[in-house]
Enzyme design. Structure first.
Site, mmCIF file in Angstrom:
data_model
loop_
_atom_site.group_PDB
_atom_site.id
_atom_site.type_symbol
_atom_site.label_atom_id
_atom_site.label_comp_id
_atom_site.label_asym_id
_atom_site.label_seq_id
_atom_site.Cartn_x
_atom_site.Cartn_y
_atom_site.Cartn_z
ATOM 1 N N TYR A 254 0.799 -1.226 0.000
ATOM 2 C CA TYR A 254 0.000 0.000 0.000
ATOM 3 C C TYR A 254 0.836 1.282 0.000
ATOM 4 C CZ TYR A 254 -3.879 -3.135 0.740
ATOM 5 O OH TYR A 254 -4.797 -4.140 0.575
ATOM 6 N N GLU A 500 -11.898 6.504 -3.689
ATOM 7 C CA GLU A 500 -11.536 6.402 -2.275
ATOM 8 C C GLU A 500 -10.863 7.685 -1.792
ATOM 9 O OE1 GLU A 500 -9.641 3.164 0.830
ATOM 10 O OE2 GLU A 500 -8.979 3.116 -1.260
#
Length: 527
Positions: A254, A500
């Site tokens: 990530y 997001e």
């Protein structure tokens, strides 16, 4: 008769010459305007003036996403669908890591981007606190900042130990539940002398050093505590140089780091501003500057790369001066400023060195498919800062090869990116959730997607991810990922690439909007 005719002819030619001179003069003026206008510097702005309503309204909305993302026992909570959560975070290490903020639409606390969020929010407050205050957003900004720095203080229990993550990213992303009801295990991850992580330690040092400046006058004891942690963390980061992506491979999924040199320079720059200690200035201007600064090579400002931010931050010292700077330090600072100018020239659409990294219409900076709005908004924030530095220092022009541009040109660019985000785009849609009449309804955010009264476990909550209904709760103030290069946007809850929101997006949009709410001269010093 003959004399009169010659007189009339002479008068006619005189009029023709006068008109021709006026035309030539107008062309010259037009060309000069195109290349930067007058050589005279614009007047220095005074105290904050009249507010611009659309930016003030947008700032008030954007600031609320920090409240949406807060973890722990909430205080004066104004987000109706949020409640206390993650109260036992850190308990297995005998630490209280309940505060801090969730990273995005999930329930992870990633220390690296969270620290960047805090550093940028601190910078925005330091530069534009008076503008924030005109629309009653200064205290909310400081409250949100302290919510994060309280977490970092607890996450740094020893000089060479820093807890950098709460939650298991693999386990967390197998669940779709509200933070208030999550039951999955919440392991903690640390860096130390045997498992070092220079970039996350240095970024956390930058966050705490910059925040120490924010609280210096209003809470000097807290400020001193933050500064002590910042100095210890920087020493740790510098002494045990090693990428956290290599020490802890799981973070690569990530928030993989592309290098730690930029964070070391960024942290040292903030520590110099916070302390005035010449050793930090020497650090960034001499050997380490040559090693890591990539002078002359413009880069994009983001959670992973702090070089452009460092260049603009250190340009303050060139614009406004600093005490006891040696010639070698002046030379290094000049290199940072030249590179900052190259960054600015790349952003200006009419510059001969303008970047081609833009959407198809050419109106928005566009660098990455994932979270495409981070780069244009962060770039616009830097442009607004640089414009204000130029205005306050009476610097009339920025030279971009053969052309020159004014502070007003930089501010125009900054406004163009903000306006695009707020709805002046081909889709006529705001990418700031809650702003305007049309904004994303299917934001990729667990808490926003699940009704408050719903009873869900880890996996049965996925019915809400797949639901065809709009989110029952508004993730107010979230800046979503943004458009594709062809300026399309798919409003789907499963489209995390575009839909997001993240806390670090919130930090840069808050900084940008704060700069545009009204006009004001830049502060000459943070202390």
């Amino acid at each position: 008769m003959g004399e009169k005719s010659r007189s009339k002819g002479w008068c006619g030619w005189f009029l023709v010459l006068v008109i021709l001179a006026l035309v030539v003069g107008a062309v010259v003026i037009t060309v000069r305007k195109k290349k930067g206008g007058s050589d005279e510097a614009a007047p220095v702005p005074g105290p904050p003036g009249a507010t611009v309503k659309k930016y003030a309204d947008a700032l008030k909305i954007a600031m609320q996403f920090f409240d949406v993302q807060k973890s722990g026992k909430l205080v004066d909570n104004e987000i109706s669908w949020r409640g206390d959560s993650a109260l036992k975070d850190g308990s297995q290490a005998d630490l209280d890591l309940s505060k801090g903020m969730y990273d995005a639409g999930d329930h992870m606390k990633f220390g690296f981007p969270m620290a960047f969020t805090a550093t940028v929010l601190s910078w925005a407050i330091l530069e534009y606190g008076d503008q924030m205050d005109t629309v009653n957003q200064l205290e909310p900004a400081k409250d949100s900042l302290k919510w994060v720095t309280d977490y970092f203080i607890n996450a740094h229990p020893a000089e060479n130990v820093l807890y950098i993550q709460v939650g298991d990213s693999k386990a967390d992303h197998k669940c779709w539940d509200r933070p208030e009801a999550m039951t999955e295990k919440r392991p903690v991850t640390q860096i130390n002398t045997t498992t070092p992580g220079t970039e996350v330690a240095a970024e956390t040092a930058a966050a705490m050093a910059s925040a120490s400046l924010v609280f210096k006058k209003t809470d000097p004891t807290y400020s001193d505590k933050l500064l002590k942690h910042a100095q210890q963390l920087f020493t740790f980061a510098d002494k045990y140089r090693h990428s956290y992506s290599l020490s802890i491979p799981d973070v690569q999924t990530y928030y993989n780091s592309t290098g730690y040199g930029d964070e070391l320079l960024w942290a040292a720059s903030w520590l110099y501003h916070a302390t005035g200690d010449q050793s930090y200035l020497q650090y960034v201007t001499e050997h380490n500057g040559k090693a890591f600064a990539q002078w002359g090579s413009p880069t994009w400002f983001s959670w992973d790369n702090k070089l452009a931010g460092t260049q603009v931050l250190l340009s303050r010292l060139s614009f406004f001066g600093s005490k006891d700077i040696s010639n070698s330090q002046k030379s290094g600072l000049q290199m940072y400023r030249k590179t900052a100018e190259a960054v600015m020239c790349g952003l200006l659409p009419d510059s001969p060195t303008a970047t081609e990294s833009r959407t198809e219409s050419g109106r928005l900076i566009w660098v990455s498919e994932w979270n495409s709005l981070q780069h244009p908004v962060a770039s616009a924030f830097l442009a607004a800062l640089y414009s204000d530095y130029m205005l306050t220092s009476r610097t009339a022009k920025l030279s971009c090869n053969r052309d020159s541009f004014s502070p007003a040109d930089l501010r125009k660019f900054a406004k163009s990116q903000a306006d695009y985000v707020l709805g002046d785009n081909p889709l006529k849609m705001s990418f700031l959730v809650g702003y305007g009449d049309k904004y994303p309804q299917y934001v990729h955010h667990r808490g926003a997607s699940i009704p408050v009264e719903a009873k869900t476990g880890c996996t049965d909550g996925f019915q809400w991810l797949d639901s065809a209904e709009p989110n029952p709760n508004v993730a107010i103030g979230g800046l979503v990922g943004g458009p594709f290069k062809n300026e399309t946007y798919i409003d789907s809850r499963n489209n995390s690439m575009q839909g997001e929101p993240t806390t670090y997006n919130s930090a840069v949009i808050v900084g940008l909007l704060s700069s545009l709410v009204t006009t004001s001269s830049a502060v000459l010093s943070f202390t």
